[in-house]
Design a protein around this motif. Sequence first.
Motif, short mmCIF file in Angstrom:
data_model
loop_
_atom_site.label_atom_id
_atom_site.label_comp_id
_atom_site.label_asym_id
_atom_site.label_seq_id
_atom_site.Cartn_x
_atom_site.Cartn_y
_atom_site.Cartn_z
N LEU A 133 -12.88 -9.17 3.37
CA LEU A 133 -13.16 -9.58 5.21
C LEU A 133 -11.90 -9.18 6.05
CD1 LEU A 133 -15.44 -12.65 4.93
CD2 LEU A 133 -16.09 -10.46 5.76
N ALA A 134 -10.79 -9.83 5.48
CA ALA A 134 -9.30 -9.70 6.10
C ALA A 134 -9.06 -8.37 6.45
CB ALA A 134 -8.54 -10.25 5.12
N LYS A 146 -0.64 -3.36 4.66
CA LYS A 146 -0.16 -2.35 3.62
C LYS A 146 -0.18 -2.96 2.17
CE LYS A 146 2.48 0.74 6.56
NZ LYS A 146 4.01 1.19 6.84
N GLN A 147 0.33 -4.22 2.22
CA GLN A 147 0.62 -5.26 0.99
C GLN A 147 -1.08 -5.24 0.42
OE1 GLN A 147 3.30 -5.92 -0.65
NE2 GLN A 147 4.27 -4.93 0.88
N MET A 148 -1.96 -5.58 1.37
CA MET A 148 -3.25 -5.87 0.87
C MET A 148 -3.89 -4.65 0.06
SD MET A 148 -4.66 -7.75 4.24
CE MET A 148 -6.28 -7.56 4.17
N LEU A 152 -4.98 -3.84 -4.16
CA LEU A 152 -6.27 -3.13 -4.84
C LEU A 152 -6.18 -3.01 -5.96
CD1 LEU A 152 -7.83 -1.77 -1.38
CD2 LEU A 152 -8.56 -4.01 -2.61
N ASP A 153 -4.81 -2.38 -6.44
CA ASP A 153 -4.62 -2.03 -7.80
C ASP A 153 -4.31 -2.97 -8.85
OD1 ASP A 153 -5.44 0.87 -6.78
OD2 ASP A 153 -3.09 0.98 -6.29
N LYS A 154 -4.43 -4.42 -8.18
CA LYS A 154 -3.63 -5.48 -9.07
C LYS A 154 -4.93 -5.92 -9.90
CE LYS A 154 -3.01 -9.30 -6.92
NZ LYS A 154 -2.40 -10.28 -6.13
N THR A 180 -7.41 -8.35 -4.93
CA THR A 180 -7.01 -7.57 -6.45
C THR A 180 -8.19 -6.64 -6.58
OG1 THR A 180 -8.94 -8.70 -7.53
CG2 THR A 180 -6.71 -9.87 -7.65
N SER A 181 -8.07 -5.96 -7.58
CA SER A 181 -9.06 -4.80 -7.74
C SER A 181 -10.54 -5.11 -7.33
CB SER A 181 -9.02 -4.04 -9.11
OG SER A 181 -9.18 -5.05 -10.22
#
Length: 274
Positions: A133-134, A146-148, A152-154, A180-181
Amino acid sequence: MSKNHPREDYEEFSVSPTVLLGGEVQPNPSAVLELSIKPGGWPRPSTASSFNAGKTQLSLTGREKAGVERVALFVALVYCKQWHEASISVKAPLNDVLFLKILKTYPDQTVAKAAEQALRRHLWYVSEENAGLAFFDSRIDVEEKKQMVKALDKPASKKELKRLEGKKMTMSSSLSSFVTSKTRSFFQKLDVDEGFLAKDPPLWEEDDRFKDAQKRALGLRVVNDAAERGIALVQRYLGSTKSAAQEKYLLQLVHHHRKLVGREKKEDLQKKAF
């Protein structure tokens, strides 16, 4: 002031704190003095402000007046904004982080700690999936987004959490720490093209894929809000009919009638009728 409040039954909740803090309002100022307390529970948020505005008309002890003032100030200074934005799905993650920050610095820590304790019971939804949502909250700065995207690959959590541990969210928590992923499943459930994520966040607003995804995210109904309205509707008309089937049709009729009538007041409808 525009007289076009999106949730007209909570308009009083905007009026009362405004009056309490010395502001001037146009719509229905008499509503400020209305009192409505649910037996055995908390007063409606607007009631706290109404109480304080009209406390000279009430027979209260010194302790009761002081208690009402504490609640009224908290409602006016902190809770009012949070309440009104609760139905906007994409603002929920950041609002909770900001709410925790406010509570940590609020002068009356007795009230703040009680509010924080209640808030932490409702942080279950800030899951890896719902953190998506964020991505559609325009208030979040570019660096955080950008950090979010990187997050997504975490790898996702190894265990499936039914409820997020509220203690993990603090006033210093970054929203990217919840991504996360597994967050990608949020975009999949919205059935949107997440190709806009390959662009820099400042360019998202110009991307049609982002616009479509944001529109769908904003269209999500906040379950608690919708459920409370549904419960209020059922409670009001429960027992008005002789069978479950008739009750179902009555609720459908009321819902349809409210759509047709809109926000017109009873006195306005009476003028048209006569």
